[in-house]
Motif scaffolding. Structure first.
Motif, mmCIF file in Angstrom:
data_model
loop_
_atom_site.group_PDB
_atom_site.id
_atom_site.type_symbol
_atom_site.label_atom_id
_atom_site.label_comp_id
_atom_site.label_asym_id
_atom_site.label_seq_id
_atom_site.Cartn_x
_atom_site.Cartn_y
_atom_site.Cartn_z
ATOM 1 N N PHE A 133 61.718 0.203 -24.603
ATOM 2 C CA PHE A 133 62.273 1.552 -24.528
ATOM 3 C C PHE A 133 62.040 2.138 -23.140
ATOM 4 O O PHE A 133 61.285 1.580 -22.332
ATOM 5 N N GLU A 134 62.691 3.258 -22.870
ATOM 6 C CA GLU A 134 62.583 3.946 -21.591
ATOM 7 C C GLU A 134 61.789 5.237 -21.766
ATOM 8 O O GLU A 134 61.969 5.957 -22.760
ATOM 9 N N ALA A 135 60.926 5.535 -20.803
ATOM 10 C CA ALA A 135 60.152 6.783 -20.835
ATOM 11 C C ALA A 135 59.784 7.168 -19.413
ATOM 12 O O ALA A 135 59.232 6.343 -18.666
ATOM 13 N N ALA A 136 60.129 8.385 -19.015
ATOM 14 C CA ALA A 136 59.765 8.939 -17.702
ATOM 15 C C ALA A 136 60.217 8.051 -16.542
ATOM 16 O O ALA A 136 59.545 7.980 -15.509
ATOM 17 N N GLY A 137 61.332 7.377 -16.709
ATOM 18 C CA GLY A 137 61.841 6.533 -15.642
ATOM 19 C C GLY A 137 61.282 5.127 -15.621
ATOM 20 O O GLY A 137 61.637 4.327 -14.746
ATOM 21 N N PHE A 138 60.414 4.792 -16.576
ATOM 22 C CA PHE A 138 59.822 3.463 -16.674
ATOM 23 C C PHE A 138 60.405 2.728 -17.875
ATOM 24 O O PHE A 138 60.842 3.344 -18.844
ATOM 25 N N THR A 139 60.364 1.404 -17.822
ATOM 26 C CA THR A 139 60.718 0.571 -18.969
ATOM 27 C C THR A 139 59.438 0.057 -19.596
ATOM 28 O O THR A 139 58.577 -0.495 -18.894
ATOM 29 N N LEU A 140 59.292 0.251 -20.910
ATOM 30 C CA LEU A 140 58.087 -0.164 -21.609
ATOM 31 C C LEU A 140 58.430 -1.160 -22.704
ATOM 32 O O LEU A 140 59.457 -1.036 -23.370
ATOM 33 N N SER A 141 57.545 -2.137 -22.881
ATOM 34 C CA SER A 141 57.650 -3.089 -23.976
ATOM 35 C C SER A 141 56.370 -2.996 -24.799
ATOM 36 O O SER A 141 55.265 -2.977 -24.236
ATOM 37 N N ASN A 156 47.896 -0.345 -33.608
ATOM 38 C CA ASN A 156 47.627 -0.299 -32.173
ATOM 39 C C ASN A 156 48.735 -1.049 -31.452
ATOM 40 O O ASN A 156 49.080 -2.172 -31.823
ATOM 41 N N LEU A 157 49.297 -0.429 -30.430
ATOM 42 C CA LEU A 157 50.305 -1.077 -29.611
ATOM 43 C C LEU A 157 49.821 -1.164 -28.167
ATOM 44 O O LEU A 157 49.291 -0.203 -27.623
ATOM 45 N N GLY A 158 49.993 -2.330 -27.561
ATOM 46 C CA GLY A 158 49.801 -2.467 -26.124
ATOM 47 C C GLY A 158 51.142 -2.250 -25.448
ATOM 48 O O GLY A 158 52.195 -2.554 -26.019
ATOM 49 N N TYR A 159 51.119 -1.715 -24.221
ATOM 50 C CA TYR A 159 52.364 -1.411 -23.512
ATOM 51 C C TYR A 159 52.394 -2.085 -22.144
ATOM 52 O O TYR A 159 51.471 -1.905 -21.336
ATOM 53 N N LEU A 160 53.471 -2.844 -21.910
ATOM 54 C CA LEU A 160 53.771 -3.353 -20.577
ATOM 55 C C LEU A 160 54.724 -2.352 -19.937
ATOM 56 O O LEU A 160 55.828 -2.113 -20.455
ATOM 57 N N ILE A 161 54.302 -1.765 -18.833
ATOM 58 C CA ILE A 161 55.037 -0.668 -18.191
ATOM 59 C C ILE A 161 55.530 -1.147 -16.835
ATOM 60 O O ILE A 161 54.738 -1.615 -16.008
ATOM 61 N N THR A 162 56.831 -1.028 -16.590
ATOM 62 C CA THR A 162 57.394 -1.507 -15.324
ATOM 63 C C THR A 162 58.346 -0.483 -14.721
ATOM 64 O O THR A 162 58.995 0.272 -15.445
ATOM 65 N N ASP A 163 58.382 -0.476 -13.394
ATOM 66 C CA ASP A 163 59.354 0.372 -12.688
ATOM 67 C C ASP A 163 60.452 -0.477 -12.055
ATOM 68 O O ASP A 163 61.244 0.007 -11.257
ATOM 69 N N GLY A 164 60.488 -1.755 -12.401
ATOM 70 C CA GLY A 164 61.491 -2.660 -11.859
ATOM 71 C C GLY A 164 60.989 -3.525 -10.728
ATOM 72 O O GLY A 164 61.570 -4.574 -10.430
ATOM 73 N N THR A 165 59.907 -3.092 -10.090
ATOM 74 C CA THR A 165 59.336 -3.882 -8.994
ATOM 75 C C THR A 165 57.893 -4.300 -9.268
ATOM 76 O O THR A 165 57.429 -5.304 -8.741
ATOM 77 N N ALA A 166 57.180 -3.525 -10.060
ATOM 78 C CA ALA A 166 55.791 -3.837 -10.403
ATOM 79 C C ALA A 166 55.557 -3.448 -11.854
ATOM 80 O O ALA A 166 56.302 -2.648 -12.431
ATOM 81 N N ASN A 167 54.491 -4.008 -12.448
ATOM 82 C CA ASN A 167 54.184 -3.644 -13.833
ATOM 83 C C ASN A 167 52.693 -3.535 -14.072
ATOM 84 O O ASN A 167 51.871 -3.992 -13.260
ATOM 85 N N LEU A 168 52.364 -2.938 -15.210
ATOM 86 C CA LEU A 168 50.971 -2.737 -15.637
ATOM 87 C C LEU A 168 50.935 -2.907 -17.142
ATOM 88 O O LEU A 168 51.822 -2.422 -17.847
ATOM 89 N N TYR A 169 49.876 -3.558 -17.638
ATOM 90 C CA TYR A 169 49.723 -3.749 -19.081
ATOM 91 C C TYR A 169 48.464 -3.045 -19.562
ATOM 92 O O TYR A 169 47.363 -3.314 -19.092
ATOM 93 N N HIS A 170 48.655 -2.117 -20.526
ATOM 94 C CA HIS A 170 47.556 -1.391 -21.166
ATOM 95 C C HIS A 170 47.509 -1.850 -22.620
ATOM 96 O O HIS A 170 48.433 -1.577 -23.386
ATOM 97 N N PRO A 171 46.441 -2.541 -23.036
ATOM 98 C CA PRO A 171 46.408 -3.115 -24.379
ATOM 99 C C PRO A 171 45.914 -2.178 -25.465
ATOM 100 O O PRO A 171 45.920 -2.563 -26.644
ATOM 101 N N GLY A 172 45.470 -0.949 -25.081
ATOM 102 C CA GLY A 172 44.797 -0.123 -26.075
ATOM 103 C C GLY A 172 43.530 -0.812 -26.531
ATOM 104 O O GLY A 172 42.838 -1.461 -25.730
ATOM 105 N N ASP A 173 43.233 -0.732 -27.809
ATOM 106 C CA ASP A 173 42.043 -1.396 -28.355
ATOM 107 C C ASP A 173 42.452 -2.730 -28.964
ATOM 108 O O ASP A 173 42.451 -2.922 -30.195
ATOM 109 N N SER A 174 42.810 -3.657 -28.097
ATOM 110 C CA SER A 174 43.210 -4.976 -28.577
ATOM 111 C C SER A 174 43.077 -5.982 -27.445
ATOM 112 O O SER A 174 42.920 -5.616 -26.286
ATOM 113 N N PHE A 175 43.170 -7.251 -27.832
ATOM 114 C CA PHE A 175 43.215 -8.342 -26.863
ATOM 115 C C PHE A 175 44.552 -9.082 -26.960
ATOM 116 O O PHE A 175 44.630 -10.276 -26.683
#
Length: 211
Positions: free
Chosen positions: A91-99, A117-136
Motif C-alpha cells: 500500500f501507499e502512505a505519505a509518499g512511500f510504498t509499504l509491504s 503484528n505486522l513488519g513493514y518494508l518501507i521504500t521511496d523507490g531508491t532506498a528502503n527500511l524494514y521495521h519488524p515490530g515485535d517479530s523476527f
C-alpha cells in the motif's frame, strides 16, 4: 529518505511526506508533529500511544493510520482516519510504498496469547527500511538496505537478534526496542551485534537522523 530515531521503537521517516512508525508511550510526542501517515506494527503500549495518536488526528484531520484490523479496534474514536492492512499487502502512505509481512507477535511464552503484528518494508523507490515490530519475520525476496533490529524485550534473546540480522542480510542495521536496557546492558548487546551480525550495525541515540 531521512530517518529519525525516537525513543524505543519509534521512527519518523521523511521524504515526499512524513511517515511515523510505532509512536508508543515511551517515545516523544513530537514524533507525530506534522505527520501525514502513521503505521503501527501491533497494539502493545510501547508501540501504540492511543491518546497521543488520537490527539494527533484531531490536530491534523488529514493524518491517516495504517495497521492490522485487530490493532485498529483500539482506535475507535478516530476510525474515520484508519485503514486496515493485511499480511502480504502492499500500500501507499505519505509518499512511500509499504509491504506488510508476518502477522503474529514473537512468542513470549506458550502461556501468553499471541497478538497480531505486522513488519513493514518501507521504500521511496531508491532506498528502503524494514521495521519488524515485535517479530523476527524475514521479508522473503526483499533486498533490505536498512534493518531495524530489536535489541531487548521479554520475547527476545540477543542470539535471536543476531540470527535475525544474518538472515535478512541488510546493507546496515540500526537498533530499536532499546528503552528497557540500561547503559551497561546496551553496551554488551551492541558488542555482540557489532561482532556477529555480519552487517554495519549502529545503535544511535534518540533524536539522531540518518540519511
Amino acid at each position: 529518505m531521512r530517518v529519525t530515531k525516537f525513543t524505543h521503537a519509534c521512527l519518523r521517516i521523511e521524504g515526499a511526506g512524513v511517515l511515523v512508525v510505532d509512536p508508543g508511550e515511551f517515545s516523544e510526542k513530537s514524533a507525530l508533529d506534522g505527520a501525514d501517515a502513521v503505521v503501527i506494527t501491533h497494539e502493545h503500549f510501547d508501540h501504540l500511544d492511543v491518546a497521543a495518536l488520537t490527539a494527533a488526528v484531531e490536530r491534523r484531520p488529514g493524518l491517516r493510520v495504517f495497521a492490522h484490523a485487530e490493532v485498529l479496534e483500539k482506535l475507535g474514536d478516530v476510525a474515520e482516519a484508519t485503514r486496515p492492512v493485511a499480511p502480504g499487502e502492499q500500500f501507499e502512505a505519505a509518499g512511500f510504498t509499504l509491504s506488510a509481512y508476518g502477522g503474529k507477535h514473537a512468542i513470549i511464552h506458550e502461556y501468553v496469547p499471541r497478538i497480531a503484528n505486522l513488519g513493514y518494508l518501507i521504500t521511496d523507490g531508491t532506498a528502503n527500511l524494514y521495521h519488524p515490530g515485535d517479530s523476527f519475520v524475514v521479508p522473503d525476496g526483499a533486498t533490505v538496505d536498512t534493518l531495524c533490529v530489536p535489541l531487548n524485550a521479554p520475547w527476545l534473546k540477543i542470539s535471536e537478534a543476531i540470527e535475525f540480522a544474518r538472515a535478512v542480510k541488510p546493507a546496515r542495521a540500526i537498533a530499536i526496542h532499546d528503552a528497557l536496557l540500561n547503559e551497561r546492558g546496551a553496551k554488551i548487546s551492541d558488542g555482540h551485534l557489532e561482532n556477529f551480525s555480519q552487517t554495519r550495525y549502529q545503535h544511535v541515540a534518540p533524536g539522531t537522523t540518518l540519511d
